[in-house]
Design a protein around this motif. Structure first.
Motif, PDB file in Angstrom:
ATOM      1  N   MET A  83       0.840  -1.206   0.000  1.00  0.00           N
ATOM      2  CA  MET A  83       0.000   0.000   0.000  1.00  0.00           C
ATOM      3  C   MET A  83       0.874   1.256   0.000  1.00  0.00           C
ATOM      4  O   MET A  83       0.530   2.263  -0.620  1.00  0.00           O
ATOM      5  CB  MET A  83      -0.962  -0.010   1.182  1.00  0.00           C
ATOM      6  CG  MET A  83      -2.094  -1.006   1.010  1.00  0.00           C
ATOM      7  SD  MET A  83      -3.337  -0.928   2.312  1.00  0.00           S
ATOM      8  CE  MET A  83      -2.636  -2.079   3.500  1.00  0.00           C
ATOM      9  N   PHE A  84       2.013   1.208   0.688  1.00  0.00           N
ATOM     10  CA  PHE A  84       2.959   2.326   0.700  1.00  0.00           C
ATOM     11  C   PHE A  84       3.442   2.614  -0.718  1.00  0.00           C
ATOM     12  O   PHE A  84       3.447   3.756  -1.170  1.00  0.00           O
ATOM     13  CB  PHE A  84       4.143   1.990   1.619  1.00  0.00           C
ATOM     14  CG  PHE A  84       5.209   3.038   1.653  1.00  0.00           C
ATOM     15  CD1 PHE A  84       5.102   4.134   2.492  1.00  0.00           C
ATOM     16  CD2 PHE A  84       6.332   2.934   0.841  1.00  0.00           C
ATOM     17  CE1 PHE A  84       6.090   5.111   2.522  1.00  0.00           C
ATOM     18  CE2 PHE A  84       7.325   3.897   0.860  1.00  0.00           C
ATOM     19  CZ  PHE A  84       7.208   4.996   1.701  1.00  0.00           C
ATOM     20  N   ASP A  91      10.057   6.332   7.115  1.00  0.00           N
ATOM     21  CA  ASP A  91      11.301   6.626   7.828  1.00  0.00           C
ATOM     22  C   ASP A  91      12.340   5.534   7.585  1.00  0.00           C
ATOM     23  O   ASP A  91      13.496   5.819   7.270  1.00  0.00           O
ATOM     24  CB  ASP A  91      11.042   6.768   9.333  1.00  0.00           C
ATOM     25  CG  ASP A  91      10.222   8.003   9.679  1.00  0.00           C
ATOM     26  OD1 ASP A  91      10.076   8.895   8.810  1.00  0.00           O
ATOM     27  OD2 ASP A  91       9.721   8.070  10.819  1.00  0.00           O
ATOM     28  N   ALA A  92      11.930   4.273   7.757  1.00  0.00           N
ATOM     29  CA  ALA A  92      12.873   3.150   7.622  1.00  0.00           C
ATOM     30  C   ALA A  92      13.402   3.043   6.196  1.00  0.00           C
ATOM     31  O   ALA A  92      14.606   2.839   5.980  1.00  0.00           O
ATOM     32  CB  ALA A  92      12.206   1.849   8.042  1.00  0.00           C
ATOM     33  N   LEU A  93      12.508   3.182   5.215  1.00  0.00           N
ATOM     34  CA  LEU A  93      12.939   3.061   3.822  1.00  0.00           C
ATOM     35  C   LEU A  93      13.775   4.254   3.397  1.00  0.00           C
ATOM     36  O   LEU A  93      14.724   4.107   2.629  1.00  0.00           O
ATOM     37  CB  LEU A  93      11.729   2.867   2.911  1.00  0.00           C
ATOM     38  CG  LEU A  93      11.026   1.520   3.087  1.00  0.00           C
ATOM     39  CD1 LEU A  93       9.690   1.512   2.354  1.00  0.00           C
ATOM     40  CD2 LEU A  93      11.908   0.377   2.630  1.00  0.00           C
ATOM     41  N   ARG A 121      -5.271   0.677   4.902  1.00  0.00           N
ATOM     42  CA  ARG A 121      -3.984   1.375   5.014  1.00  0.00           C
ATOM     43  C   ARG A 121      -3.862   1.934   6.432  1.00  0.00           C
ATOM     44  O   ARG A 121      -4.770   2.584   6.939  1.00  0.00           O
ATOM     45  CB  ARG A 121      -3.966   2.488   3.973  1.00  0.00           C
ATOM     46  CG  ARG A 121      -2.698   3.264   3.872  1.00  0.00           C
ATOM     47  CD  ARG A 121      -2.894   4.361   2.811  1.00  0.00           C
ATOM     48  NE  ARG A 121      -1.727   5.183   2.686  1.00  0.00           N
ATOM     49  CZ  ARG A 121      -0.756   4.986   1.805  1.00  0.00           C
ATOM     50  NH1 ARG A 121      -0.840   3.983   0.952  1.00  0.00           N
ATOM     51  NH2 ARG A 121       0.287   5.783   1.751  1.00  0.00           N
ATOM     52  N   ASP A 122      -2.730   1.696   7.053  1.00  0.00           N
ATOM     53  CA  ASP A 122      -2.457   2.166   8.409  1.00  0.00           C
ATOM     54  C   ASP A 122      -1.452   3.316   8.302  1.00  0.00           C
ATOM     55  O   ASP A 122      -0.279   3.098   8.006  1.00  0.00           O
ATOM     56  CB  ASP A 122      -1.893   1.007   9.237  1.00  0.00           C
ATOM     57  CG  ASP A 122      -1.528   1.395  10.645  1.00  0.00           C
ATOM     58  OD1 ASP A 122      -1.402   2.597  10.950  1.00  0.00           O
ATOM     59  OD2 ASP A 122      -1.342   0.471  11.459  1.00  0.00           O
ATOM     60  N   GLU A 123      -1.927   4.527   8.547  1.00  0.00           N
ATOM     61  CA  GLU A 123      -1.066   5.701   8.354  1.00  0.00           C
ATOM     62  C   GLU A 123       0.120   5.721   9.302  1.00  0.00           C
ATOM     63  O   GLU A 123       1.184   6.217   8.946  1.00  0.00           O
ATOM     64  CB  GLU A 123      -1.884   6.994   8.453  1.00  0.00           C
ATOM     65  CG  GLU A 123      -2.850   7.202   7.300  1.00  0.00           C
ATOM     66  CD  GLU A 123      -2.212   7.136   5.900  1.00  0.00           C
ATOM     67  OE1 GLU A 123      -1.046   7.554   5.732  1.00  0.00           O
ATOM     68  OE2 GLU A 123      -2.884   6.661   4.971  1.00  0.00           O
ATOM     69  N   SER A 124      -0.035   5.156  10.503  1.00  0.00           N
ATOM     70  CA  SER A 124       1.129   5.105  11.402  1.00  0.00           C
ATOM     71  C   SER A 124       2.176   4.142  10.828  1.00  0.00           C
ATOM     72  O   SER A 124       3.378   4.401  10.913  1.00  0.00           O
ATOM     73  CB  SER A 124       0.726   4.722  12.820  1.00  0.00           C
ATOM     74  OG  SER A 124       0.206   3.416  12.866  1.00  0.00           O
ATOM     75  N   ALA A 125       1.724   3.042  10.228  1.00  0.00           N
ATOM     76  CA  ALA A 125       2.657   2.116   9.565  1.00  0.00           C
ATOM     77  C   ALA A 125       3.325   2.801   8.376  1.00  0.00           C
ATOM     78  O   ALA A 125       4.513   2.572   8.110  1.00  0.00           O
ATOM     79  CB  ALA A 125       1.935   0.851   9.114  1.00  0.00           C
ATOM     80  N   MET A 126       2.576   3.654   7.660  1.00  0.00           N
ATOM     81  CA  MET A 126       3.156   4.368   6.518  1.00  0.00           C
ATOM     82  C   MET A 126       4.293   5.271   6.982  1.00  0.00           C
ATOM     83  O   MET A 126       5.331   5.367   6.309  1.00  0.00           O
ATOM     84  CB  MET A 126       2.095   5.205   5.785  1.00  0.00           C
ATOM     85  CG  MET A 126       0.976   4.411   5.135  1.00  0.00           C
ATOM     86  SD  MET A 126       1.531   3.218   3.911  1.00  0.00           S
ATOM     87  CE  MET A 126       0.969   1.706   4.671  1.00  0.00           C
ATOM     88  N   VAL A 138      17.484   3.838   1.895  1.00  0.00           N
ATOM     89  CA  VAL A 138      17.889   4.385   0.596  1.00  0.00           C
ATOM     90  C   VAL A 138      19.087   5.307   0.763  1.00  0.00           C
ATOM     91  O   VAL A 138      20.019   5.298  -0.059  1.00  0.00           O
ATOM     92  CB  VAL A 138      16.699   5.097  -0.093  1.00  0.00           C
ATOM     93  CG1 VAL A 138      17.160   5.933  -1.273  1.00  0.00           C
ATOM     94  CG2 VAL A 138      15.659   4.081  -0.540  1.00  0.00           C
ATOM     95  N   GLU A 139      19.097   6.075   1.850  1.00  0.00           N
ATOM     96  CA  GLU A 139      20.231   6.960   2.114  1.00  0.00           C
ATOM     97  C   GLU A 139      21.515   6.136   2.311  1.00  0.00           C
ATOM     98  O   GLU A 139      22.568   6.459   1.746  1.00  0.00           O
ATOM     99  CB  GLU A 139      19.942   7.791   3.364  1.00  0.00           C
ATOM    100  CG  GLU A 139      20.902   8.923   3.600  1.00  0.00           C
ATOM    101  CD  GLU A 139      20.454   9.781   4.778  1.00  0.00           C
ATOM    102  OE1 GLU A 139      21.242   9.883   5.738  1.00  0.00           O
ATOM    103  OE2 GLU A 139      19.334  10.326   4.730  1.00  0.00           O
TER     104      GLU A 139
END
Length: 149
Positions: A85-86, A121-123, A111-116, A127-128
């Motif tokens: 979903m993200f 943040d994690a992704l 869709r869970d906005e807190s999970a988004m 990527v960084e």
């Protein structure tokens, strides 16, 4: 892959038409989908209309029974479903555990906005770090490859 993984892939090919028939739905089979920047992706089992997606699992019988008894998306797949979903921006996803010999488990997931936020943040951090590692590798190799024909 293992025998069970191969069986799961074969069963998934049966599960998609079953889902289409059972729910009078058209499953759009897609390959790998990425975010608009192309940095993050997923490979859903299908898309449903413009606001839903499909994740199908065809586990071993004892695992399917456990899923049926729990009656919800297994913990092992929550991040995968929310991640899809993200990537796609869709507000809903359908999780299916399918077996020829037992009732299916079909769970609608919102869709869970807190999970988004956690995924973002994690992704973003991943990527960084990936970009930094790639940059270091290029420096070790004398710079980016040149296109020589």
């Amino acid at each position: 892959g293992s025998f069970m993984m191969e069986q799961g892939n074969i069963m998934e090919e049966e599960a998609v038409p079953w889902y289409e028939f059972e729910f009078n739905a058209q499953v759009e089979r897609v390959g790998f989908i990425t975010t608009e920047d192309g940095r993050i992706g997923c490979s859903p089992d299908g898309l449903l209309g413009s606001d839903n997606g499909l994740e199908i699992k065809c586990p071993a019988m004892h695992t399917h029974v456990r899923y049926l008894m729990e009656g919800t998306v297994p913990k092992d797949y929550i991040t995968q479903v929310q991640g899809a979903m993200f990537v796609t921006g869709r507000p809903e996803w359908t999780f299916v555990s399918y077996s020829r010999f037992l009732p299916p488990l079909v769970v609608a997931v919102r869709r869970d906005e807190s999970a988004m936020g956690v995924l973002s943040d994690a992704l973003g951090e991943f990527v960084e770090k990936l970009d930094d590692a790639w940059k270091r590798l290029l420096e070790m190799n004398g710079g980016p490859p040149t296109n020589q024909e």
